[in-house]
Write an enzyme that holds these catalytic residues in place. Structure first.
Site: not given
Length: 514
Positions: A347, A349, A392, A426
């Site tokens: 991942d 962040d 997002s 998204h």
């Protein structure tokens, strides 16, 4: 089909009886019988007799989990049979073991033997005897348990953070089942005689309440149901202990005349004292009535029923106090993933870089502690990497794709090439299949790297990372940060205190252990 036998021991005289029964049993011989001497004081010789090819390994005195790990790592056979040093195998135990293991499919990781606890005839069992008899219905008890060695390597063996013979077997069973394997029941039988114990044994076993705290943190609130463990009386113990403390405190205030008023304090003291007495009497009767009801047993149950609730509460609180330290104890935690991972997916962040919400400024990129060393360790191991990241902010209109790409380039300037970047732009309400916790990013990363998703390990800082890995069939390691929720930590299959420790956890088993 080959098997070795591992027996951790603290030097009980019952070890000789076990070895003699094993030598006399009908059936194929084990490749090795490995006795792990886990005593701190080895001035007295072990009671060894009767068993051929017994090898004695010197344990560290660190408890049965560590002793069993030492034993199975020295084993070489396909299957490793664990026996406690106070059981007695039946005369056909070896032959029955061979039949139990014959024809088991690759999805079967372990076979559990049956434990029988012989009780004295002609009288009701004592409280301690009933406690030991619980082994007859215990799930995954290592009194007689056989595991595939390859599965032990995969999940990292026993968790050495469990310091006593309590819950370490349930913890291993849960990790094995959650890794997609099956544990089946066998037909072989061992006897587990009730060994002598002092009058305060029921208080000593309350130390297991501390281990229950760790179980909850590792496996979530439903761990008892998943492991077939009865709920027990801890909730009642906490209530009774609380009533006793309230009653004692109110009585003290009443005598001193301080707030609350003496009359109210006496009323509180009387009510709390009555509740404490009722709870204590109920506990004592629950332990006395099923037993032999001899004078000695009644006295022991009465005295220990007064002490048991506060002792249980003390150990439970001690478990919470030590929980944070144990979570960070990567040296004793199981290093799962015995098979070499196909790829490591990071991942971004909160894992590789400090989480700056909706960051579009490369100048604000700062590495997480240990990130550079962690990535270099993965590269040195020759494993491909990728980054899987929800962004997002693009879907919400806070960022442009170009800004996200600029930040990603800055991350690679600091860490070097990280492989393909799989980014979901998204928003949470768009119903896409790529936004974590959906599996899309993990599946896409695996495809881009040319590996199977099940061979990938995802390292992230929140539950969505873990759930995405689980949905894709990959493994996951959670590295909590201040934004990680407690329930996410509890539900994670593996937890590491920092990124470098997470990488060591992933690589440790596949690179070998000392």
């Amino acid at each position: 089909m080959t098997f070795d036998v591992v027996i951790p021991t603290v030097g009980r005289d019952s070890l000789r009886r076990l070895l003699e029964a094993l030598a006399a049993a009908d059936g194929p011989r084990p490749g090795q019988v490995l006795v792990v001497d886990d005593r701190r004081d080895r001035s007295r010789a072990l009671p060894l007799a009767g068993a051929p090819r017994v090898s004695v390994l010197a344990g560290r005195g660190a408890g049965p989990a560590a002793a069993r790990n030492l034993g199975w790592r020295r084993a070489t056979a396909e299957w490793v049979a664990f026996l406690d040093d106070d059981v007695v195998p039946g005369p056909t135990w070896l032959a029955d073991l061979a039949r139990d293991l014959e024809g088991l499919g690759a999805e079967v990781a372990a076979s559990q033997g049956r434990v029988r606890v012989p009780l004295p005839p002609g009288r009701r069992p004592t409280d301690w005897e009933r406690n030991v008899r619980g082994l007859e219905t215990a799930r995954w008890a290592t009194a007689d348990m056989v595991y595939r060695r390859s599965v032990l390597e995969e999940v990292g063996g026993f968790d050495e953070r469990f310091p006593r013979a309590y819950r370490e077997d349930a913890d291993l069973g849960l990790r094995v089942v959650r890794a997609g394997h099956r544990i089946v029941a066998g037909r072989r039988v061992v006897a587990h005689p009730v060994r002598a114990a002092g009058g305060l044994v029921s208080l000593r076993v309350q130390a297991g309440n501390a281990d229950d705290v760790l179980m909850g943190a590792l496996h979530g609130r439903g761990w008892r149901t998943a492991a077939g463990v009865p709920r027990g009386r801890r909730g009642r113990h906490l209530v009774v202990t609380g009533l006793g403390l309230v009653g004692a405190g109110a009585s003290l205030f009443a005598r001193r005349g301080g707030p609350p008023t003496p009359r109210r304090a006496r009323w509180v003291a009387g009510l709390a004292g009555a509740g404490w007495l009722a709870g204590t009497v109920e506990l004592a009767l629950a332990r006395i009535l099923p037993g032999p009801r001899t004078a000695g047993e009644v006295v022991r149950m009465s005295v220990t029923s007064v002490l048991m609730p506060p002792v249980a509460a003390w150990y439970w609180l001690a478990g919470w106090v030590r929980l944070r330290r144990l979570h960070g104890d990567s040296a004793r935690a199981p290093r799962g993933g015995g098979r070499r991972p196909g790829a490591v997916l990071f991942d971004r962040d909160g894992t590789l870089v400090v989480d700056v919400p909706y960051n579009g400024d490369p100048g604000r990129v700062a590495l997480m502690p240990g990130a550079r060393e962690a990535v270099e360790r993965v590269r040195a191991a020759g494993l491909p990497t990728a980054v899987v990241s929800n962004q997002s902010g693009v879907g919400r209109g806070y960022l442009r794709v170009e800004q996200v790409e600029a930040v990603n380039r800055r991350v690679e300037e600091l860490l070097g090439p990280l492989g393909p970047w799989l980014v979901c732009v998204h928003g949470p309400g768009e119903g896409c299949g790529c936004r974590k916790p959906a599996p899309g990013l993990i599946e896409a990363a695996a495809w881009a790297l040319g590996v199977e998703a099940r061979d990938c390990v995802v390292i992230g800082d929140i539950g969505a990372d873990v759930e995405a890995a689980r949905a894709a069939g990959a493994r996951a390691v959670l590295v909590p940060t201040p934004v990680t929720r407690v329930e996410e930590v509890a539900a994670a299959p593996a937890v590491a205190p920092d990124l470098l420790s997470a990488v060591e956890l992933v690589l440790g088993a596949s690179e070998g252990r000392s």
